[in-house]
Write an enzyme that holds these catalytic residues in place. Structure first.
Site, PDB file in Angstrom:
ATOM      1  N   SER A 124       0.819  -1.223   0.000  1.00  0.00           N
ATOM      2  CA  SER A 124       0.000   0.000   0.000  1.00  0.00           C
ATOM      3  C   SER A 124       0.849   1.267   0.000  1.00  0.00           C
ATOM      4  O   SER A 124       1.917   1.329   0.614  1.00  0.00           O
ATOM      5  CB  SER A 124      -0.862  -0.014   1.265  1.00  0.00           C
ATOM      6  N   GLU A 126       0.182   3.594   1.775  1.00  0.00           N
ATOM      7  CA  GLU A 126       0.253   4.028   3.180  1.00  0.00           C
ATOM      8  C   GLU A 126       1.649   3.779   3.756  1.00  0.00           C
ATOM      9  O   GLU A 126       2.010   4.368   4.775  1.00  0.00           O
ATOM     10  CB  GLU A 126      -0.797   3.309   4.023  1.00  0.00           C
ATOM     11  N   TYR A 148      -1.702   0.433  10.700  1.00  0.00           N
ATOM     12  CA  TYR A 148      -1.952  -0.235   9.412  1.00  0.00           C
ATOM     13  C   TYR A 148      -0.742  -0.088   8.480  1.00  0.00           C
ATOM     14  O   TYR A 148      -0.276  -1.065   7.895  1.00  0.00           O
ATOM     15  CB  TYR A 148      -3.203   0.360   8.743  1.00  0.00           C
TER      16      TYR A 148
HETATM   17  P1  NDP Z   1     -11.494  -4.838   1.818  1.00  0.00           P
HETATM   18  O1  NDP Z   1     -11.477  -4.321   3.194  1.00  0.00           O
HETATM   19  O2  NDP Z   1     -12.651  -4.510   0.909  1.00  0.00           O
HETATM   20  O3  NDP Z   1     -11.364  -6.437   1.858  1.00  0.00           O
HETATM   21  C1  NDP Z   1     -10.572  -7.088   2.815  1.00  0.00           C
HETATM   22  C2  NDP Z   1     -10.758  -8.586   2.685  1.00  0.00           C
HETATM   23  O4  NDP Z   1      -9.924  -9.251   3.648  1.00  0.00           O
HETATM   24  C3  NDP Z   1     -12.187  -9.072   2.946  1.00  0.00           C
HETATM   25  O5  NDP Z   1     -12.504 -10.100   2.020  1.00  0.00           O
HETATM   26  C4  NDP Z   1     -12.096  -9.659   4.349  1.00  0.00           C
HETATM   27  O6  NDP Z   1     -13.047 -10.671   4.622  1.00  0.00           O
HETATM   28  C5  NDP Z   1     -10.701 -10.269   4.278  1.00  0.00           C
HETATM   29  N1  NDP Z   1     -10.128 -10.571   5.600  1.00  0.00           N
HETATM   30  C6  NDP Z   1      -9.947  -9.741   6.652  1.00  0.00           C
HETATM   31  N2  NDP Z   1      -9.370 -10.385   7.677  1.00  0.00           N
HETATM   32  C7  NDP Z   1      -9.157 -11.664   7.269  1.00  0.00           C
HETATM   33  C8  NDP Z   1      -8.604 -12.820   7.869  1.00  0.00           C
HETATM   34  N3  NDP Z   1      -8.130 -12.797   9.126  1.00  0.00           N
HETATM   35  N4  NDP Z   1      -8.535 -13.967   7.153  1.00  0.00           N
HETATM   36  C9  NDP Z   1      -9.018 -14.028   5.886  1.00  0.00           C
HETATM   37  N5  NDP Z   1      -9.584 -12.964   5.267  1.00  0.00           N
HETATM   38  C10 NDP Z   1      -9.655 -11.811   5.945  1.00  0.00           C
HETATM   39  O7  NDP Z   1     -10.128  -4.377   1.121  1.00  0.00           O
HETATM   40  P2  NDP Z   1      -9.822  -3.971  -0.411  1.00  0.00           P
HETATM   41  O8  NDP Z   1     -10.442  -4.950  -1.314  1.00  0.00           O
HETATM   42  O9  NDP Z   1     -10.064  -2.531  -0.586  1.00  0.00           O
HETATM   43  O10 NDP Z   1      -8.233  -4.144  -0.449  1.00  0.00           O
HETATM   44  C11 NDP Z   1      -7.617  -5.388  -0.760  1.00  0.00           C
HETATM   45  C12 NDP Z   1      -6.208  -5.419  -0.210  1.00  0.00           C
HETATM   46  O11 NDP Z   1      -5.441  -4.373  -0.793  1.00  0.00           O
HETATM   47  C13 NDP Z   1      -6.092  -5.203   1.307  1.00  0.00           C
HETATM   48  O12 NDP Z   1      -4.990  -5.955   1.754  1.00  0.00           O
HETATM   49  C14 NDP Z   1      -5.792  -3.722   1.437  1.00  0.00           C
HETATM   50  O13 NDP Z   1      -5.129  -3.460   2.641  1.00  0.00           O
HETATM   51  C15 NDP Z   1      -4.907  -3.517   0.218  1.00  0.00           C
HETATM   52  N6  NDP Z   1      -4.900  -2.196  -0.362  1.00  0.00           N
HETATM   53  C16 NDP Z   1      -6.086  -1.593  -0.716  1.00  0.00           C
HETATM   54  C17 NDP Z   1      -6.082  -0.372  -1.337  1.00  0.00           C
HETATM   55  C18 NDP Z   1      -7.348   0.314  -1.720  1.00  0.00           C
HETATM   56  O14 NDP Z   1      -7.294   1.526  -1.999  1.00  0.00           O
HETATM   57  N7  NDP Z   1      -8.474  -0.382  -1.795  1.00  0.00           N
HETATM   58  C19 NDP Z   1      -4.802   0.314  -1.659  1.00  0.00           C
HETATM   59  C20 NDP Z   1      -3.621  -0.420  -1.275  1.00  0.00           C
HETATM   60  C21 NDP Z   1      -3.686  -1.633  -0.655  1.00  0.00           C
HETATM   61  P3  NDP Z   1     -14.531 -10.327   5.245  1.00  0.00           P
HETATM   62  O15 NDP Z   1     -15.410 -10.048   4.053  1.00  0.00           O
HETATM   63  O16 NDP Z   1     -14.837 -11.590   5.958  1.00  0.00           O
HETATM   64  O17 NDP Z   1     -14.360  -9.133   6.142  1.00  0.00           O
HETATM   65  P1  GDR Z   2      -6.933   5.712   3.395  1.00  0.00           P
HETATM   66  O1  GDR Z   2      -8.453   5.820   2.916  1.00  0.00           O
HETATM   67  O2  GDR Z   2      -6.756   5.965   4.832  1.00  0.00           O
HETATM   68  O3  GDR Z   2      -6.130   6.543   2.432  1.00  0.00           O
HETATM   69  O4  GDR Z   2      -6.654   4.155   3.152  1.00  0.00           O
HETATM   70  P2  GDR Z   2      -9.712   6.584   3.554  1.00  0.00           P
HETATM   71  O5  GDR Z   2     -10.698   6.677   2.445  1.00  0.00           O
HETATM   72  O6  GDR Z   2     -10.165   5.953   4.826  1.00  0.00           O
HETATM   73  O7  GDR Z   2      -9.116   8.046   3.912  1.00  0.00           O
HETATM   74  C1  GDR Z   2      -8.601   8.917   2.913  1.00  0.00           C
HETATM   75  C2  GDR Z   2      -8.370  10.282   3.497  1.00  0.00           C
HETATM   76  O8  GDR Z   2      -9.634  10.915   3.764  1.00  0.00           O
HETATM   77  C3  GDR Z   2      -9.573  11.550   5.025  1.00  0.00           C
HETATM   78  N1  GDR Z   2     -10.920  11.679   5.588  1.00  0.00           N
HETATM   79  C4  GDR Z   2     -11.728  10.654   5.942  1.00  0.00           C
HETATM   80  N2  GDR Z   2     -11.555   9.323   5.850  1.00  0.00           N
HETATM   81  C5  GDR Z   2     -12.582   8.521   6.272  1.00  0.00           C
HETATM   82  N3  GDR Z   2     -12.453   7.193   6.161  1.00  0.00           N
HETATM   83  N4  GDR Z   2     -13.719   9.052   6.826  1.00  0.00           N
HETATM   84  C6  GDR Z   2     -13.925  10.393   6.947  1.00  0.00           C
HETATM   85  O9  GDR Z   2     -14.957  10.828   7.440  1.00  0.00           O
HETATM   86  C7  GDR Z   2     -12.884  11.240   6.473  1.00  0.00           C
HETATM   87  N5  GDR Z   2     -12.732  12.588   6.409  1.00  0.00           N
HETATM   88  C8  GDR Z   2     -11.543  12.851   5.876  1.00  0.00           C
HETATM   89  C9  GDR Z   2      -8.660  10.642   5.861  1.00  0.00           C
HETATM   90  O10 GDR Z   2      -8.176  11.346   7.005  1.00  0.00           O
HETATM   91  C10 GDR Z   2      -7.605  10.292   4.827  1.00  0.00           C
HETATM   92  O11 GDR Z   2      -6.622  11.297   4.796  1.00  0.00           O
HETATM   93  C11 GDR Z   2      -7.116   3.465   1.998  1.00  0.00           C
HETATM   94  C12 GDR Z   2      -7.394   2.012   2.385  1.00  0.00           C
HETATM   95  O12 GDR Z   2      -8.026   1.373   1.309  1.00  0.00           O
HETATM   96  C13 GDR Z   2      -6.118   1.284   2.718  1.00  0.00           C
HETATM   97  O13 GDR Z   2      -6.394  -0.113   2.901  1.00  0.00           O
HETATM   98  C14 GDR Z   2      -5.145   1.452   1.542  1.00  0.00           C
HETATM   99  O14 GDR Z   2      -3.925   0.814   1.831  1.00  0.00           O
HETATM  100  C15 GDR Z   2      -4.901   2.940   1.276  1.00  0.00           C
HETATM  101  O15 GDR Z   2      -6.156   3.536   0.962  1.00  0.00           O
HETATM  102  C16 GDR Z   2      -3.976   3.153   0.093  1.00  0.00           C
END
Ligand code: NDP
Ligand code: GDR
Length: 323
Positions: A124, A126, A148
């Site tokens: 990520s 992050e 995280y």
């Molecule tokens: P989601 O939160 O939508 O999905 C997370 C998934 O992980 C769900 O299927 C959840 O299952 C599963 N999970 C959580 N804990 C466990 C566990 N202990 N064992 C098995 N499965 C588990 O995430 P995204 O699809 O958005 O992201 C996918 C991956 O990419 C994550 O690792 C995230 O951190 C990473 N990532 C995401 C980004 C983004 O912008 N979306 C950017 C960069 C990285 P359940 O449905 O049961 O909760």
């Molecule tokens: P992020 O996504 O932390 O970048 O992680 P999120 O959408 O939660 O926050 C983005 C930015 O928005 C600001 N923010 C708020 N965020 C949330 N959730 N709720 C609010 O009300 C709000 N107001 C302002 C946050 O402070 C932050 O700066 C996501 C996840 O998908 C991670 O798993 C992934 O790794 C990174 O993106 C890349």
């Protein structure tokens, strides 16, 4: 013979898009799902009859060894994680167990069962946190700013380490924020687009948010899962930044999303301190040159189009709900 891929996190946003892509590419897709008291298959309901879903948990290495032994995939995509940054301050140990040590458990399971399996780790942006250079690329030093981010950094380095220690074909995709109509409701894009729909349709008046000045590089999830697959198809494994190269503030996201339905965000958005973070990531903007050059990857959907797509989808969804 068709290839077989295993996805952890298949019930999540990215898991559902990746499963669609792999099915389209002719793969047999095995999805690892953890046990819960209610079913969480909403995002994969439309393809469920084409998937094999098996029980496993990143907290339990034996379960991972077992599913690998039973199904012998050619490729493993590790997308499972505790993925919500804000929750990582209230559950730092669980986040570490899943998002950090969980990666070692699945890598170790791969090593034990079949080191020829190709592996993808969902790293990520992050990890860049308090950024040390703008834009961020594969050589930018890391400085995570949340439990995280710290956990993801461990996951990234253990992937590099298993590649170097055991010669695994293990790649790490350093993906910047990517969103879609299937994004979880607590993430800011979906919170805003869903909030806009509820306000437009008369269910709410206000939307409470945290830091409106934070800037992110937001892309479309379906574009990003293509990059994951491309990484795994390369002869050599590696680390790749996947991003749009553009950054936008949360305030701009609000402006655009409210404007899609003819509203002004300033009439509806209120700041609530509960949504501020103990340590913030102020600015992220990625440089995807390596992914473009080596993988031939490019994105199809831009920021405006993405937000419009999400608002329109939430308008449909909320309209259906109220009948
Ligand atoms: P989601 O939160 O939508 O999905 C997370 C998934 O992980 C769900 O299927 C959840 O299952 C599963 N999970 C959580 N804990 C466990 C566990 N202990 N064992 C098995 N499965 C588990 O995430 P995204 O699809 O958005 O992201 C996918 C991956 O990419 C994550 O690792 C995230 O951190 C990473 N990532 C995401 C980004 C983004 O912008 N979306 C950017 C960069 C990285 P359940 O449905 O049961 O909760
Ligand atoms: P992020 O996504 O932390 O970048 O992680 P999120 O959408 O939660 O926050 C983005 C930015 O928005 C600001 N923010 C708020 N965020 C949330 N959730 N709720 C609010 O009300 C709000 N107001 C302002 C946050 O402070 C932050 O700066 C996501 C996840 O998908 C991670 O798993 C992934 O790794 C990174 O993106 C890349």
């Amino acid at each position: 013979m068709s290839k077989r891929a295993m996805i952890t996190g298949i019930t999540g946003q990215d898991g559902s898009y990746l499963a669609e892509l792999l099915l389209d590419e002719g793969y047999e897709v095995i999805g690892v799902v953890r046990r819960s008291s209610t079913v969480t298959f909403e995002r994969i309901a439309h393809i469920q009859d084409r998937l094999t879903l098996v029980a496993g948990d990143l907290l339990d290495e034996v379960s991972l060894i077992q599913v690998l032994r039973d199904h012998r995939p050619d490729e493993v995509y590790n997308l499972a994680a505790q993925s919500f940054v804000q929750a990582s301050w209230s559950q730092p140990v669980l986040t570490g167990e899943t998002t950090a040590l969980g990666v070692t458990r699945i890598l170790d399971a791969v090593r034990i069962v079949d080191p020829e399996i190709r592996f993808y780790q969902a790293s990520s942006s992050e990890m860049f946190g308090k950024v040390q250079a703008v834009p961020q690329n594969e050589d930018t030093p890391f400085y995570p700013r949340s439990p995280y981010g710290v956990a993801k950094l461990y996951g990234h380095w253990i992937t590099v380490n298993y590649r170097e220690s055991y010669d695994l074909h293990a790649s790490s995709g350093i993906l910047f924020n990517h969103e879609s109509p299937r994004r979880g409701f607590e993430f800011v894009t979906r919170k805003v687009t869903h909030g806009v729909a509820r306000i437009k349709l008369g269910l709410d008046v206000k939307l409470s948010l945290g830091n409106l000045d934070a800037q992110r590089d937001w892309g479309f999830a379906a574009d990003y899962v293509r990059a994951m697959w491309l990484m795994v198809q390369q002869d050599a494994p590696g680390d790749f930044v996947v991003a749009t190269g553009e950054t936008h503030a949360v305030r701009e996201l609000c402006e655009i999303a409210f404007a899609v339905v003819g509203l002004d965000y300033r009439d509806h958005v209120v700041i609530d301190e509960r949504f501020l973070r103990p340590a913030e990531v102020d600015l992220l903007v990625g440089d995807p040159s390596k992914a473009e050059k080596v993988l031939g990857w490019s994105r199809d959907v831009g920021f405006h189009q993405l937000i419009e797509m999400m608002v329109e989808s939430d308008m449909d969804q909320v309209s259906r709900l109220i009948g």
